[in-house]
Design an enzyme around this catalytic site. Structure first.
Site, PDB file in Angstrom:
ATOM      1  N   CYS A  73      41.282  34.931  36.840  1.00 48.07           N
ATOM      2  CA  CYS A  73      40.861  36.314  36.578  1.00 48.07           C
ATOM      3  C   CYS A  73      41.471  36.839  35.276  1.00 48.07           C
ATOM      4  CB  CYS A  73      41.326  37.230  37.700  1.00 48.07           C
ATOM      5  SG  CYS A  73      40.550  36.947  39.289  1.00 48.07           S
ATOM      6  N   GLU A  75      42.898  39.710  34.643  1.00 49.14           N
ATOM      7  CA  GLU A  75      44.180  40.409  34.761  1.00 49.14           C
ATOM      8  C   GLU A  75      45.353  39.436  34.724  1.00 49.14           C
ATOM      9  OE1 GLU A  75      41.503  40.670  36.609  1.00 49.14           O
ATOM     10  OE2 GLU A  75      41.144  42.716  37.275  1.00 49.14           O
ATOM     11  N   CYS A 115      45.273  39.325  41.949  1.00 49.50           N
ATOM     12  CA  CYS A 115      45.740  39.972  40.720  1.00 49.50           C
ATOM     13  C   CYS A 115      46.677  41.132  41.043  1.00 49.50           C
ATOM     14  CB  CYS A 115      44.565  40.445  39.875  1.00 49.50           C
ATOM     15  SG  CYS A 115      43.694  39.054  39.111  1.00 49.50           S
TER      16      CYS A 115
HETATM   17  N1  THU Z   1      37.450  38.425  38.398  1.00 49.06           N
HETATM   18  C1  THU Z   1      38.405  38.901  37.555  1.00 49.06           C
HETATM   19  O1  THU Z   1      38.513  38.469  36.405  1.00 49.06           O
HETATM   20  N2  THU Z   1      39.240  39.840  38.022  1.00 49.06           N
HETATM   21  C2  THU Z   1      39.206  40.359  39.278  1.00 49.06           C
HETATM   22  O2  THU Z   1      40.090  41.107  39.657  1.00 49.06           O
HETATM   23  C3  THU Z   1      38.092  40.039  40.159  1.00 49.06           C
HETATM   24  C4  THU Z   1      37.266  38.891  39.760  1.00 49.06           C
HETATM   25  C5  THU Z   1      36.549  37.375  37.923  1.00 49.06           C
HETATM   26  C6  THU Z   1      36.746  36.056  38.611  1.00 49.06           C
HETATM   27  C7  THU Z   1      35.397  35.418  38.400  1.00 49.06           C
HETATM   28  O3  THU Z   1      35.396  34.804  37.110  1.00 49.06           O
HETATM   29  C8  THU Z   1      34.433  36.582  38.372  1.00 49.06           C
HETATM   30  O4  THU Z   1      35.212  37.738  38.142  1.00 49.06           O
HETATM   31  C9  THU Z   1      33.641  36.759  39.658  1.00 49.06           C
HETATM   32  O5  THU Z   1      34.485  36.820  40.758  1.00 49.06           O
END
Ligand code: THU
Length: 161
Positions: A73, A75, A115
């Site tokens: 993710c 974050e 996160c």
């Molecule tokens: N994702 C994030 O980058 N941060 C989050 O807090 C939630 C989900 C991303 C992970 C994945 O690449 C996409 O969003 C779909 O879940």
């Protein structure tokens, strides 16, 4: 038996224009980072920018992988880079924005549980609030005054002692 009543209060801004100017700029940095996300599998781009107490801004975005769980993710990409590059320097604010290639996200989109847990580790260690701002692609921005507000009953190192 007694009840434990946990309540949180979040601030809701109608749009980025309502934010304090430094935070609007931080959200702009998150938006730029979002567009550089590598999200070919979910088509869901997440961008983040955090500002440290020394003024440095660190950006991150989601980095996906053909082996799905190997991705990370936005974050945590940013927080881990900050922790790796500026160890011990407090994170003051983090701004988060998302964009789906399939629909317009108007709902403020909070960080996932993993996160929140990762951010909480930094907040606990720095002993000062890590303020979280999150939004969709457009619309309202939500402000949590502490990661703890997003993750009540936090698990931290105190339980390991
Ligand atoms: N994702 C994030 O980058 N941060 C989050 O807090 C939630 C989900 C991303 C992970 C994945 O690449 C996409 O969003 C779909 O879940």
């Amino acid at each position: 038996m007694k009840k434990l009543d946990i309540s949180i209060v979040l601030d809701v801004f109608d749009s980025v224009k309502e934010l304090p100017q430094p935070i609007e700029q931080l959200m702009q940095a998150a938006t730029a980072a979002r567009e550089r996300a590598y999200a070919p599998y979910s088509s869901f781009k997440v961008g983040t920018a955090l500002v440290l107490e020394n003024g440095v801004v660190v950006e991150g975005n989601n980095q996906e992988n053909a082996a799905y769980p190997s991705g990370l993710c936005a974050e945590r990409v940013a927080a881990f880079y900050a922790g790796a590059t500026y160890p011990g320097v407090a994170i003051k604010n983090i701004a988060i924005t998302v964009r789906s290639l399939n629909h317009t996200v108007t709902v403020p989109t909070p960080p996932c549980g993993s996160c929140r847990q990762a951010l909480a580790e930094y907040e606990v260690n720095q002993k000062s609030p890590l303020v979280v701002y999150f939004m969709g692609e457009t619309g309202q921005v939500v402000k949590a005054n502490s990661v703890k507000d997003l993750l009540p009953l936090i698990f931290d190192s105190s339980f390991l002692k």
